[in-house]
Design a protein around this motif. Sequence first.
Motif, PDB file in Angstrom:
ATOM      1  N   LYS A  84     -36.380 -47.222 -67.860  1.00  0.00           N
ATOM      2  CA  LYS A  84     -37.057 -48.242 -67.496  1.00  0.00           C
ATOM      3  C   LYS A  84     -36.822 -49.398 -68.649  1.00  0.00           C
ATOM      4  O   LYS A  84     -36.609 -50.698 -67.852  1.00  0.00           O
ATOM      5  CB  LYS A  84     -38.326 -48.073 -67.353  1.00  0.00           C
ATOM      6  CG  LYS A  84     -38.709 -47.106 -66.088  1.00  0.00           C
ATOM      7  CD  LYS A  84     -40.301 -46.689 -66.364  1.00  0.00           C
ATOM      8  CE  LYS A  84     -40.454 -45.665 -65.085  1.00  0.00           C
ATOM      9  NZ  LYS A  84     -41.972 -45.268 -65.066  1.00  0.00           N
ATOM     10  N   ALA A  85     -36.689 -49.153 -69.751  1.00  0.00           N
ATOM     11  CA  ALA A  85     -36.441 -50.359 -70.709  1.00  0.00           C
ATOM     12  C   ALA A  85     -34.927 -50.711 -70.519  1.00  0.00           C
ATOM     13  O   ALA A  85     -34.587 -52.057 -70.588  1.00  0.00           O
ATOM     14  CB  ALA A  85     -36.473 -49.874 -72.320  1.00  0.00           C
ATOM     15  N   ALA A  86     -33.985 -50.033 -70.420  1.00  0.00           N
ATOM     16  CA  ALA A  86     -32.592 -50.178 -70.123  1.00  0.00           C
ATOM     17  C   ALA A  86     -32.425 -50.913 -68.865  1.00  0.00           C
ATOM     18  O   ALA A  86     -31.611 -52.055 -68.725  1.00  0.00           O
ATOM     19  CB  ALA A  86     -31.713 -48.881 -69.958  1.00  0.00           C
ATOM     20  N   VAL A  87     -33.156 -50.690 -67.661  1.00  0.00           N
ATOM     21  CA  VAL A  87     -33.251 -51.584 -66.472  1.00  0.00           C
ATOM     22  C   VAL A  87     -33.679 -52.898 -66.726  1.00  0.00           C
ATOM     23  O   VAL A  87     -33.056 -53.757 -66.427  1.00  0.00           O
ATOM     24  CB  VAL A  87     -33.747 -50.703 -65.545  1.00  0.00           C
ATOM     25  CG1 VAL A  87     -33.979 -51.766 -64.161  1.00  0.00           C
ATOM     26  CG2 VAL A  87     -33.043 -49.570 -65.017  1.00  0.00           C
ATOM     27  N   GLU A  88     -34.802 -52.926 -67.312  1.00  0.00           N
ATOM     28  CA  GLU A  88     -35.156 -54.180 -67.649  1.00  0.00           C
ATOM     29  C   GLU A  88     -34.334 -55.011 -68.619  1.00  0.00           C
ATOM     30  O   GLU A  88     -34.091 -56.325 -68.321  1.00  0.00           O
ATOM     31  CB  GLU A  88     -36.668 -54.212 -68.248  1.00  0.00           C
ATOM     32  CG  GLU A  88     -37.709 -53.584 -67.442  1.00  0.00           C
ATOM     33  CD  GLU A  88     -37.809 -54.325 -66.026  1.00  0.00           C
ATOM     34  OE1 GLU A  88     -37.946 -55.597 -66.070  1.00  0.00           O
ATOM     35  OE2 GLU A  88     -37.628 -53.684 -64.956  1.00  0.00           O
ATOM     36  N   LYS A  89     -33.787 -54.529 -69.733  1.00  0.00           N
ATOM     37  CA  LYS A  89     -32.833 -55.309 -70.483  1.00  0.00           C
ATOM     38  C   LYS A  89     -31.632 -55.859 -69.552  1.00  0.00           C
ATOM     39  O   LYS A  89     -31.130 -56.823 -69.862  1.00  0.00           O
ATOM     40  CB  LYS A  89     -32.525 -54.603 -71.634  1.00  0.00           C
ATOM     41  CG  LYS A  89     -31.431 -54.974 -72.657  1.00  0.00           C
ATOM     42  CD  LYS A  89     -31.074 -54.045 -73.688  1.00  0.00           C
ATOM     43  CE  LYS A  89     -30.055 -54.687 -74.568  1.00  0.00           C
ATOM     44  NZ  LYS A  89     -29.542 -53.893 -75.564  1.00  0.00           N
ATOM     45  N   ALA A  90     -31.227 -55.004 -68.700  1.00  0.00           N
ATOM     46  CA  ALA A  90     -29.994 -55.350 -67.984  1.00  0.00           C
ATOM     47  C   ALA A  90     -30.541 -56.477 -66.877  1.00  0.00           C
ATOM     48  O   ALA A  90     -29.703 -57.356 -66.760  1.00  0.00           O
ATOM     49  CB  ALA A  90     -29.527 -54.104 -67.112  1.00  0.00           C
ATOM     50  N   LYS A  91     -31.502 -56.412 -66.256  1.00  0.00           N
ATOM     51  CA  LYS A  91     -32.177 -57.091 -65.631  1.00  0.00           C
ATOM     52  C   LYS A  91     -32.049 -58.911 -66.043  1.00  0.00           C
ATOM     53  O   LYS A  91     -31.649 -59.932 -65.868  1.00  0.00           O
ATOM     54  CB  LYS A  91     -33.379 -57.013 -64.813  1.00  0.00           C
ATOM     55  CG  LYS A  91     -33.413 -55.818 -63.789  1.00  0.00           C
ATOM     56  CD  LYS A  91     -34.492 -55.337 -63.249  1.00  0.00           C
ATOM     57  CE  LYS A  91     -35.604 -56.341 -62.645  1.00  0.00           C
ATOM     58  NZ  LYS A  91     -36.774 -55.755 -61.972  1.00  0.00           N
ATOM     59  N   ALA A  92     -32.607 -58.642 -67.523  1.00  0.00           N
ATOM     60  CA  ALA A  92     -32.814 -59.979 -68.291  1.00  0.00           C
ATOM     61  C   ALA A  92     -31.234 -60.761 -68.706  1.00  0.00           C
ATOM     62  O   ALA A  92     -31.079 -61.645 -68.500  1.00  0.00           O
ATOM     63  CB  ALA A  92     -33.466 -59.636 -69.509  1.00  0.00           C
TER      64      ALA A  92
END
Length: 194
Positions: A76-84
């Motif tokens: 989930k953290a990887a997804v949020e980092k990628a979205k940012a």
Amino acid sequence: MAKATSTAKSALASLAILVALPALAEEAAHRQLGPHVHGQGTLDIAIEGNKIEMELIAPGMDIVGFEHVASTDDQKAAVEKAKAKLADVLNVFKLPDAAKCKTETANVENRKETHQPGEKDDDDDKPGEPQHSEFHATYTITCGAPDSVTGMETAYFTDFAGGQLLNVNVTTTKGQTQAQMTRAKPTLDLTGVM
């Protein structure tokens, strides 16, 4: 009278370009899992006047290294980092400084793709269940000197290890063109398309 007709046709063509991207975005939101190709994304670009509309669709595997829906805290953290990272469009897709471009809107989502009933996948054989995720981003950019938009360079391939190829579709009042951006050629020539 001929000049008024020509102006009306130009206005209609311009409107068609601006209307096309939201329609494509809506279609993508409702699409079902079709041919799933890792390493390949799609970048649609519509340019009119000083406005650039862009839509990026890429498999989750290309962006975060996994294609299933994020379930762990790390995923989930990887997804949020990628979205940012994707939301910072002018760092991912660099336009010439002389064009004086700025981001008006940036919307990035991580969406689920689902199988059609009866379809199977190597990972899971339950039809109708969410199987894969993809990243979907839409952007609106305005440029103070649009005539200086002669090309684009991308950091997409250095930012996202799984990305290998972007199929690019460019629509302007002059027509449509297609190109590809790759790790070996992360640039797009826009000379003469304005």
